[in-house]
Design an enzyme around this catalytic site. Structure first.
Site, PDB file in Angstrom:
ATOM      1  N   LYS A 115      -0.569 -10.784   1.593  1.00 31.78           N
ATOM      2  CA  LYS A 115      -1.152 -10.080   2.725  1.00 31.78           C
ATOM      3  C   LYS A 115      -1.779 -11.092   3.693  1.00 31.78           C
ATOM      4  O   LYS A 115      -2.012 -12.256   3.324  1.00 31.78           O
ATOM      5  CB  LYS A 115      -2.190  -9.082   2.198  1.00 31.78           C
ATOM      6  N   TYR A 158       4.293   1.690   2.904  1.00 32.65           N
ATOM      7  CA  TYR A 158       3.079   2.275   2.305  1.00 32.65           C
ATOM      8  C   TYR A 158       3.120   3.794   2.155  1.00 32.65           C
ATOM      9  O   TYR A 158       2.441   4.325   1.284  1.00 32.65           O
ATOM     10  CB  TYR A 158       1.834   1.849   3.096  1.00 32.65           C
ATOM     11  N   ASN A 167      -7.235  -7.545  -0.669  1.00 32.76           N
ATOM     12  CA  ASN A 167      -6.964  -7.860  -2.085  1.00 32.76           C
ATOM     13  C   ASN A 167      -5.756  -8.775  -2.258  1.00 32.76           C
ATOM     14  O   ASN A 167      -5.064  -8.738  -3.258  1.00 32.76           O
ATOM     15  CB  ASN A 167      -6.851  -6.580  -2.919  1.00 32.76           C
ATOM     16  N   HIS A 218       0.337  -7.759  -2.532  1.00 32.74           N
ATOM     17  CA  HIS A 218       0.977  -6.516  -2.954  1.00 32.74           C
ATOM     18  C   HIS A 218       1.998  -6.851  -4.032  1.00 32.74           C
ATOM     19  O   HIS A 218       2.671  -7.874  -3.950  1.00 32.74           O
ATOM     20  CB  HIS A 218       1.712  -5.854  -1.772  1.00 32.74           C
ATOM     21  N   GLU A 262      11.495  -1.068  -2.381  1.00 24.84           N
ATOM     22  CA  GLU A 262      10.793  -2.068  -1.556  1.00 24.84           C
ATOM     23  C   GLU A 262      11.678  -3.280  -1.289  1.00 24.84           C
ATOM     24  O   GLU A 262      11.690  -3.808  -0.170  1.00 24.84           O
ATOM     25  CB  GLU A 262       9.509  -2.510  -2.260  1.00 24.84           C
TER      26      GLU A 262
HETATM   27  O1  CDP Z   1      -1.773  -2.112  -3.983  1.00 28.28           O
HETATM   28  P1  CDP Z   1      -1.871  -1.149  -5.144  1.00 28.28           P
HETATM   29  O2  CDP Z   1      -0.521  -0.641  -5.594  1.00 28.28           O
HETATM   30  O3  CDP Z   1      -2.695  -1.724  -6.258  1.00 28.28           O
HETATM   31  O4  CDP Z   1      -2.727   0.136  -4.630  1.00 28.28           O
HETATM   32  P2  CDP Z   1      -2.292   1.396  -3.735  1.00 28.28           P
HETATM   33  O5  CDP Z   1      -3.061   2.575  -4.229  1.00 28.28           O
HETATM   34  O6  CDP Z   1      -0.806   1.523  -3.675  1.00 28.28           O
HETATM   35  O7  CDP Z   1      -2.864   1.043  -2.302  1.00 28.28           O
HETATM   36  C1  CDP Z   1      -2.169   0.169  -1.419  1.00 28.28           C
HETATM   37  C2  CDP Z   1      -3.178  -0.702  -0.708  1.00 28.28           C
HETATM   38  O8  CDP Z   1      -4.001   0.110   0.152  1.00 28.28           O
HETATM   39  C3  CDP Z   1      -4.170  -1.428  -1.620  1.00 28.28           C
HETATM   40  O9  CDP Z   1      -3.655  -2.610  -2.189  1.00 28.28           O
HETATM   41  C4  CDP Z   1      -5.306  -1.695  -0.670  1.00 28.28           C
HETATM   42  O10 CDP Z   1      -5.041  -2.848   0.129  1.00 28.28           O
HETATM   43  C5  CDP Z   1      -5.310  -0.438   0.212  1.00 28.28           C
HETATM   44  N1  CDP Z   1      -6.322   0.547  -0.235  1.00 28.28           N
HETATM   45  C6  CDP Z   1      -7.589   0.515   0.330  1.00 28.28           C
HETATM   46  O11 CDP Z   1      -7.857  -0.320   1.192  1.00 28.28           O
HETATM   47  N2  CDP Z   1      -8.551   1.403  -0.075  1.00 28.28           N
HETATM   48  C7  CDP Z   1      -8.288   2.312  -1.027  1.00 28.28           C
HETATM   49  N3  CDP Z   1      -9.264   3.163  -1.408  1.00 28.28           N
HETATM   50  C8  CDP Z   1      -7.011   2.355  -1.612  1.00 28.28           C
HETATM   51  C9  CDP Z   1      -6.034   1.458  -1.204  1.00 28.28           C
HETATM   52 MG    MG Z   2       0.806   0.566  -4.617  1.00 27.06          MG
END
Ligand code: CDP
Ligand code: MG
Length: 168
Positions: A9, A49, A128, A131, A142
């Protein structure tokens, strides 16, 4: 062999820490079969996303739009890694979504510490670092979203003898 889609990212690219993180994947024996830097469009991120990752459906408009804006803070680096049960193992190396909850030793736990609340209070997606595809079906979608077949490379690494039958 499985394939997983990784995206460094903008926070990782701008902090100059991608080399250290690529080293972790190389050290674990994953094969890099594709890699490119790009400035992602809103539409590409929407597909990634929501179309594939269902983030808007799962978390709502505010988090979704903040996350898409944060993914456009700078260029990203997309990468495809190949290995034995790659999707699950790479997610384990990446760690929990919220850096505060990500265990030490994971990428998100070692390179970040922030919370959902702190990110939301400034209208940002939580920074974070990386991805990684959540499961095999997401990985397949993806990879074909971010890469064409001709961008996926085939070559032998020195790890392969350990995953193949012994030569007679
Ligand atoms: O990336 P990951 O699959 O772990 O989580 P996700 O639930 O698919 O969410 C995608 C991305 O959205 C996360 O990696 C975060 O960068 C962002 N996100 C966020 O900023 N705040 C949240 N409460 C949930 C997700
Ligand atoms: Mg995810």
């Amino acid at each position: 062999m499985e394939r997983s889609l990784i995206i460094f990212k903008p926070d990782a690219v701008l902090r100059g820490i991608i080399g250290e993180i690529i080293t972790r994947f190389e050290r674990a024996g994953f094969k890099i079969i594709a890699m490119k830097m790009l400035q992602p469009s809103y539409d590409d991120l929407f597909t990634h996303y929501e179309g594939i990752g269902t983030l808007k459906t799962r978390k709502g408009d505010e988090i979704f739009e903040s996350q898409l804006a944060s993914m456009q803070d700078g260029p990203v680096i997309a990468m495809v890694l190949e290995g034995v049960e790659a999707v699950e193992t790479i997610r384990k190396m990446v760690g929990a979504t919220e850096p505060k909850s990500a265990a030490p030793g994971t990428i998100r736990g070692d390179y970040a510490h922030v919370t959902y609340g702190a990110a939301a209070s400034v209208g940002r997606g939580v920074a974070n670092i990386i991805h990684a595809s959540a499961d095999l079906s997401e990985a397949k979608k993806e990879i074909s979203h971010w890469f064409s077949d001709s961008e996926l490379h085939t070559y032998d690494t020195v790890h392969q003898p350990f995953t193949q039958p012994r030569k007679k």
